[in-house]
Design an enzyme around this catalytic site. Structure first.
Site, PDB file in Angstrom:
ATOM      1  N   PRO A 100      -2.801 -12.683   9.151  1.00 47.50           N
ATOM      2  CG  PRO A 100      -0.392 -12.935  10.791  1.00 47.50           C
ATOM      3  CD  PRO A 100      -1.671 -12.839   9.066  1.00 47.50           C
ATOM      4  CG  ASP A 101      -7.108  -7.989  12.692  1.00 44.31           C
ATOM      5  OD1 ASP A 101      -5.894  -7.592  13.669  1.00 44.31           O
ATOM      6  OD2 ASP A 101      -8.157  -7.785  12.634  1.00 44.31           O
ATOM      7  CG  ASN A 107       0.131  -0.322   2.075  1.00 41.67           C
ATOM      8  OD1 ASN A 107       0.326   0.743   2.646  1.00 41.67           O
ATOM      9  ND2 ASN A 107      -0.451  -1.585   3.472  1.00 41.67           N
ATOM     10  CB  ALA A 157       2.043  -0.835  10.613  1.00 40.12           C
ATOM     11  CE  LYS A 159       9.751 -11.218 -13.878  1.00 35.97           C
ATOM     12  NZ  LYS A 159      10.911 -10.222 -15.003  1.00 35.97           N
ATOM     13  CG  LEU A 218      -5.997  -3.308  16.670  1.00 34.62           C
ATOM     14  CD1 LEU A 218      -4.718  -1.859  18.398  1.00 34.62           C
ATOM     15  CD2 LEU A 218      -6.874  -2.193  15.482  1.00 34.62           C
ATOM     16  CG  ASP A 255      -7.198  -5.385   5.561  1.00 34.76           C
ATOM     17  OD1 ASP A 255      -6.552  -5.314   6.292  1.00 34.76           O
ATOM     18  OD2 ASP A 255      -7.374  -4.720   4.162  1.00 34.76           O
TER      19      ASP A 255
END
Length: 405
Positions: A308-309, A212, A276, A290, A311, A280
């Site tokens: 993994p989440d 991102n 951070a 490649k 937070l 997701d």
């Protein structure tokens, strides 16, 4: 006895109309028993004379980087080493920019680059110059390096405009000098903090990844602000181009799974701030080689699986849970509503919500507008630099945690 008695101040006077206030500052410092030595930039001579400063300091005033006598007897490095504190007053936009970018083209800037002595600056300039993005970015950079700042004040200017940019009055600078020499207030001393920052890179193959637009500027600013308040800070950061903040232990990771492992390794802590922008999803089966385009022009299909989440994992109740867990909600619509739902879903204590839609320039930019969401409600903060957001959040964390046992 004054806290300044016997302390040695190196005063650097740059070329601003407020240079006349430096004379009053020297007088007050001397009254409190401080020894003052002065360095003047070339343009400072247009506003005050070396003779005036010399009379008040009762010492020679230094102006020339290439004076062979001075270089033999003292030198620009010795000038700073002989001082307990370097004070730049007035600190013009020009000298602040040179400090931020490591320029050393005269005696003043060379002394500032060569020193490991604490530095305090008192900015003074036209309001437009103070509010210019370049000056704001330079100030943020200097603060992250530990430079102390006093002022500027708001008021009428010599140019006829009104606003922030007036150099702080000598009394306020004197108080800031005393604080700098007696040590900063460190309400988080004895506390351990964990901060996550930047993006994560989730590999598709050895040369491609999912990521991102996070720059890590906000997370790094929070880590620096917590460290400045005395916390022992571990920064777990994804791939960024930023330098590690001073006084912070940095752990560099790539993927979300790497980041979670590093966070678990750091526990227990008193507070965790998950700033951070963790991806997701990741590719379920990243290729070892490649990936090549097919000859038939068929589109490539990637199978994604949830990461993994971090937070939610750190927010889980139980032994070892940090006393305060703070998350971020980067949203593009219904910012506060979505952030409230995220706080309930993740189980964290606080959420800072910000709008990261393209028009805001938040991702990669130097400014941020956040809403602090707690059990008590929503507190909307004004638009400000990411460094200021970091300092504001650190102060709130210090208030919430209280002194270490």
């Amino acid at each position: 006895m004054s806290s300044l008695n016997g302390r040695r101040i190196l005063l650097i006077v740059s070329g601003g109309i407020a240079a006349y206030k430096a004379l009053e500052l020297v007088r007050r410092l001397r009254e409190r028993g401080a020894a003052v030595r002065a360095v003047m930039t070339g343009s400072a001579h247009q506003f005050v004379t070396p003779l005036s400063l010399s009379a008040l300091t009762e010492d020679k005033v230094y102006t020339d980087l290439f004076s062979l006598t001075d270089e033999a007897e003292m030198g620009h490095i010795q000038l700073s080493r002989d001082a307990d504190l370097l004070v730049v007053a007035p600190a013009t936009a020009n000298i602040l920019a040179r400090m931020a970018h490591g320029l050393a083209d005269d005696l003043a800037s060379t002394v500032l680059l060569a020193t490991d002595t604490p530095v305090l600056v008192a900015p003074a300039m036209n309001v437009r110059m103070w509010e210019h993005p370049a000056t704001r970015a330079n100030m943020d950079l200097l603060r992250t390096r530990g430079i102390a700042v006093v002022g500027p004040d708001s008021g009428d200017m010599a140019c006829g405009e009104y606003g922030p940019g007036r150099m702080a009055e000598p009394a306020a600078i004197l108080e800031a000098i005393e604080r700098a020499l007696t040590g900063p207030d460190q309400p988080l001393k004895g506390r351990r903090a964990l901060v996550t920052s930047g993006p994560t890179h989730e590999p598709i193959d050895p040369v491609r990844y999912i990521a991102n637009r996070s720059s890590g500027k906000q997370g790094h600013a929070i880590a620096a602000a917590l460290a400045a308040l005395g916390a022992e800070v571990t920064l777990v950061t994804g791939p960024v181009t930023l330098p590690d903040p001073p006084g912070v232990r940095a752990m560099h990771v790539e993927s979300a799974r790497d980041m979670l492992a590093a966070c678990r390794e750091t526990l227990p802590v008193d507070v965790v701030v998950c700033a951070a922008a963790v991806a997701d999803w990741r590719v379920a089966d990243a290729a070892d080689q490649k990936l090549k385009k097919g000859s038939g022009g068929d589109a490539l299909a990637l199978s994604l699986t949830e990461n993994p989440d971090i937070l939610a994992t750190l927010s889980q109740a139980g032994e070892g849970r940090p006393g305060l867990v703070v998350g971020f909600a980067a949203e593009t619509e219904q910012v506060v509503e979505h952030a409230r739902a995220k706080r309930d879903r993740k189980g964290c204590d606080w959420i800072l919500a910000n709008d990261v839609s393209a028009a805001t320039g938040t991702f990669g930019g130097d400014a941020n507008t956040v809403h602090l969401i707690t059990a008590d409600g929503v507190e909307s903060w004004p638009a400000q630099s990411k460094a200021e957001v970091g300092r504001g959040l650190a102060a709130r964390i210090a208030d919430a945690l209280g002194p270490a046992a």
